[in-house]
Motif scaffolding. Structure first.
Motif, PDB file in Angstrom:
ATOM      1  N   ILE B 123      30.670  -2.110 -21.213  1.00 55.85           N
ATOM      2  CA  ILE B 123      30.986  -1.050 -20.248  1.00 55.85           C
ATOM      3  C   ILE B 123      30.500   0.206 -20.816  1.00 55.85           C
ATOM      4  O   ILE B 123      30.591   0.652 -22.048  1.00 55.85           O
ATOM      5  N   ASP B 124      29.784   0.908 -20.016  1.00 52.22           N
ATOM      6  CA  ASP B 124      29.276   2.243 -20.591  1.00 52.22           C
ATOM      7  C   ASP B 124      29.335   3.241 -19.149  1.00 52.22           C
ATOM      8  O   ASP B 124      29.594   2.904 -18.203  1.00 52.22           O
ATOM      9  N   ASP B 125      29.636   4.459 -19.569  1.00 55.27           N
ATOM     10  CA  ASP B 125      29.478   5.611 -18.655  1.00 55.27           C
ATOM     11  C   ASP B 125      28.083   5.746 -17.777  1.00 55.27           C
ATOM     12  O   ASP B 125      28.056   5.698 -16.518  1.00 55.27           O
ATOM     13  N   PHE B 126      27.025   5.625 -18.550  1.00 59.47           N
ATOM     14  CA  PHE B 126      25.723   5.824 -18.081  1.00 59.47           C
ATOM     15  C   PHE B 126      24.823   4.524 -18.356  1.00 59.47           C
ATOM     16  O   PHE B 126      24.828   4.320 -19.632  1.00 59.47           O
ATOM     17  N   LEU B 127      24.060   4.208 -17.627  1.00 58.05           N
ATOM     18  CA  LEU B 127      22.627   3.352 -18.074  1.00 58.05           C
ATOM     19  C   LEU B 127      21.516   3.997 -17.372  1.00 58.05           C
ATOM     20  O   LEU B 127      21.327   4.240 -16.397  1.00 58.05           O
ATOM     21  N   ALA B 128      20.497   4.410 -18.418  1.00 58.96           N
ATOM     22  CA  ALA B 128      19.419   5.270 -18.140  1.00 58.96           C
ATOM     23  C   ALA B 128      17.998   4.284 -18.497  1.00 58.96           C
ATOM     24  O   ALA B 128      17.523   3.573 -18.232  1.00 58.96           O
ATOM     25  N   ASN B 129      17.742   4.700 -19.926  1.00 62.32           N
ATOM     26  CA  ASN B 129      16.871   4.075 -20.510  1.00 62.32           C
ATOM     27  C   ASN B 129      17.194   2.676 -21.423  1.00 62.32           C
ATOM     28  O   ASN B 129      16.413   1.882 -21.533  1.00 62.32           O
ATOM     29  N   GLY B 130      18.537   2.417 -21.521  1.00 64.75           N
ATOM     30  CA  GLY B 130      19.031   1.290 -21.686  1.00 64.75           C
ATOM     31  C   GLY B 130      19.123   1.151 -23.577  1.00 64.75           C
ATOM     32  O   GLY B 130      19.454   0.179 -23.849  1.00 64.75           O
ATOM     33  N   GLN B 131      18.988   2.052 -24.162  1.00 64.24           N
ATOM     34  CA  GLN B 131      18.906   2.260 -25.513  1.00 64.24           C
ATOM     35  C   GLN B 131      20.321   1.886 -26.024  1.00 64.24           C
ATOM     36  O   GLN B 131      20.656   0.763 -27.175  1.00 64.24           O
ATOM     37  N   ALA B 132      21.503   2.542 -25.668  1.00 66.08           N
ATOM     38  CA  ALA B 132      22.853   2.198 -25.874  1.00 66.08           C
ATOM     39  C   ALA B 132      23.070   0.768 -25.573  1.00 66.08           C
ATOM     40  O   ALA B 132      23.729  -0.260 -26.407  1.00 66.08           O
ATOM     41  N   ALA B 133      22.710   0.145 -24.481  1.00 64.38           N
ATOM     42  CA  ALA B 133      22.831  -1.044 -23.884  1.00 64.38           C
ATOM     43  C   ALA B 133      22.250  -2.069 -24.814  1.00 64.38           C
ATOM     44  O   ALA B 133      23.080  -3.331 -25.259  1.00 64.38           O
ATOM     45  N   LEU B 134      21.062  -1.808 -25.448  1.00 62.47           N
ATOM     46  CA  LEU B 134      20.461  -2.742 -26.291  1.00 62.47           C
ATOM     47  C   LEU B 134      21.021  -2.687 -27.551  1.00 62.47           C
ATOM     48  O   LEU B 134      21.231  -4.036 -28.094  1.00 62.47           O
ATOM     49  N   GLY B 135      21.400  -1.682 -28.221  1.00 62.68           N
ATOM     50  CA  GLY B 135      22.321  -1.753 -29.463  1.00 62.68           C
ATOM     51  C   GLY B 135      23.669  -2.412 -29.186  1.00 62.68           C
ATOM     52  O   GLY B 135      24.059  -3.042 -30.046  1.00 62.68           O
ATOM     53  N   LEU B 136      24.318  -2.283 -28.157  1.00 67.62           N
ATOM     54  CA  LEU B 136      25.543  -3.193 -27.852  1.00 67.62           C
ATOM     55  C   LEU B 136      25.204  -4.378 -27.722  1.00 67.62           C
ATOM     56  O   LEU B 136      26.007  -5.442 -28.301  1.00 67.62           O
ATOM     57  N   MET B 137      24.277  -4.967 -27.106  1.00 70.81           N
ATOM     58  CA  MET B 137      23.930  -6.273 -27.010  1.00 70.81           C
ATOM     59  C   MET B 137      23.696  -6.835 -28.279  1.00 70.81           C
ATOM     60  O   MET B 137      24.057  -8.208 -28.539  1.00 70.81           O
ATOM     61  N   ASP B 138      22.948  -6.039 -29.092  1.00 72.77           N
ATOM     62  CA  ASP B 138      22.500  -6.564 -30.586  1.00 72.77           C
ATOM     63  C   ASP B 138      23.749  -7.017 -31.178  1.00 72.77           C
ATOM     64  O   ASP B 138      23.698  -7.961 -31.826  1.00 72.77           O
ATOM     65  N   ILE B 139      24.633  -6.134 -31.195  1.00 75.44           N
ATOM     66  CA  ILE B 139      25.950  -6.413 -31.720  1.00 75.44           C
ATOM     67  C   ILE B 139      26.623  -7.701 -31.041  1.00 75.44           C
ATOM     68  O   ILE B 139      27.163  -8.587 -31.933  1.00 75.44           O
ATOM     69  N   VAL B 140      26.541  -7.749 -29.851  1.00 73.16           N
ATOM     70  CA  VAL B 140      27.113  -9.361 -29.349  1.00 73.16           C
ATOM     71  C   VAL B 140      26.493 -10.160 -29.911  1.00 73.16           C
ATOM     72  O   VAL B 140      26.957 -11.384 -30.015  1.00 73.16           O
ATOM     73  N   GLU B 141      25.073 -10.058 -29.925  1.00 70.15           N
ATOM     74  CA  GLU B 141      24.260 -11.401 -30.554  1.00 70.15           C
ATOM     75  C   GLU B 141      24.476 -11.636 -31.842  1.00 70.15           C
ATOM     76  O   GLU B 141      24.703 -12.836 -32.086  1.00 70.15           O
ATOM     77  N   GLN B 142      24.786 -10.560 -32.648  1.00 66.97           N
ATOM     78  CA  GLN B 142      24.960 -10.791 -34.038  1.00 66.97           C
ATOM     79  C   GLN B 142      26.371 -11.518 -34.415  1.00 66.97           C
ATOM     80  O   GLN B 142      26.466 -12.346 -35.283  1.00 66.97           O
ATOM     81  N   ALA B 143      27.292 -11.206 -33.519  1.00 64.73           N
ATOM     82  CA  ALA B 143      28.390 -11.867 -33.434  1.00 64.73           C
ATOM     83  C   ALA B 143      28.640 -13.413 -33.244  1.00 64.73           C
ATOM     84  O   ALA B 143      29.524 -13.934 -33.092  1.00 64.73           O
ATOM     85  N   GLY B 144      27.387 -13.496 -32.446  1.00 65.76           N
ATOM     86  CA  GLY B 144      27.463 -15.154 -31.935  1.00 65.76           C
ATOM     87  C   GLY B 144      28.326 -15.185 -30.589  1.00 65.76           C
ATOM     88  O   GLY B 144      28.686 -16.428 -30.258  1.00 65.76           O
ATOM     89  N   ALA B 145      28.534 -14.124 -29.923  1.00 69.28           N
ATOM     90  CA  ALA B 145      29.473 -14.425 -28.873  1.00 69.28           C
ATOM     91  C   ALA B 145      28.871 -14.316 -27.629  1.00 69.28           C
ATOM     92  O   ALA B 145      27.456 -14.024 -27.658  1.00 69.28           O
TER      93      ALA B 145
END
Lengths: 192, 192
Positions: B123-145
């Motif tokens: 969940i995030d307040d804004f989605l614009a160019n998606g930089q924060a989204a990609l960073g958070l996805m990266d973390i989900v992937e690292q966790a194998g979730a």
């Protein structure tokens, strides 16, 4: 607040005689249901204080604050630790030194969100030496607003922040007061 | 979500063709009741997705996340932008560039709070160019979730983040999609 104390006993990690880590429900992972109970408790304690605004500091103060906001029907304003490009003009600022993070931050809020007409409840996750508390109070004073008091989730009673505020006649409501973290054990202050 | 769109129209400030300031209810002052409605809406949209954890980024993502947590009965974990003395070991980290703040942050979460067993709603307040989204996805992937998708309060539809995520087959639920901020006017994307 017993549910909070139970959670601290079950999940808190005593890292040293002065550091308690509660990242599983307050500072990193957030237990929303417990935060709702915290909000209900603050709301109950301050319901007759005429609160018009809750002031907190990002980030760990936000969850307990918004839950209290919801019960009291007033907005939360969170002070920022860093400046944003869209938050630049007409700020109240104060300096806050964090011993945990070993740095001094300038905290700021937009002047339009706290005014002389406001009665402010300051909420924070921890009260230890009181540096953040003093910074937030400074902002309330700059705004000419009234301070109703502090709602603190966890107070480290063996540090001086809470004592100093109470000696100045400021109301401090802490939901769990820790007397000692010695021998890797959490000891709470007895409630009267 | 109509209540949110009304609030954006009433209180949002268009600072330029790409910057919308919503500091009176989301990014600085928080309207807890509106955040509760936001949480109910995300919860409704993702109620059958088997969510076990909500992941967000401090600070403005916290309020909508905890309100969603409360409805779904799962914890929120917020990624930190700065390191704390008590958050040092066993971290997942990712780099996120903020165009608004003109800086790159290393965001981090403790490995113990997202695991391969989790199904994560970001969940995030804004989605614009998606930089924060990609960073958070990266973390989900690292966790194998598993990633259930994104819950976004306000999407800037004229920037590419949402489009890129959807093209990769990722579910993105945005409660208000802004098509344009031109001529100092907020125009929403028509809902189908």
């Amino acid at each position: 607040m017993q549910a909070l104390k139970n959670k601290i006993i079950e999940e808190g990690n005593v890292l040293s005689n002065s550091v308690l880590k509660v990242d599983s429900f307050l500072n990193h992972q957030i237990d929303a249901e417990l935060m709702q109970q915290v909000g209900e408790e603050f709301s109950e304690r301050f319901k007759d204080a005429g609160i018009t605004k809750i002031l907190t500091l990002e980030s760990s103060g936000i969850a307990p604050s918004v839950m209290t906001s919801l019960k009291l029907g007033v907005p939360t304003v969170f002070a920022r630790k860093r400046k944003s490009l869209t938050l630049i003009d007409n700020l109240y600022t104060a300096k806050v030194h964090s011993f945990t993070k070993q740095e001094t931050n300038e905290i700021s809020i937009s002047q339009k969100f706290i005014t002389a007409e406001d009665t402010v409840l300051i909420i924070d996750d921890f009260l230890a030496n009181g540096q953040a508390a003093l910074g937030l109070m400074d902002i309330v004073e700059q705004a000419g607003a009234s301070l109703a008091g502090f709602g603190i989730v966890i107070e480290k009673g063996f540090q001086t922040g809470g004592k100093e505020l109470r000696e100045r006649g400021i109301r401090v409501e802490s939901l769990a007061i820790i007397e000692s973290l010695e021998n890797e054990k959490v000891t709470f202050k007895e409630e009267k």
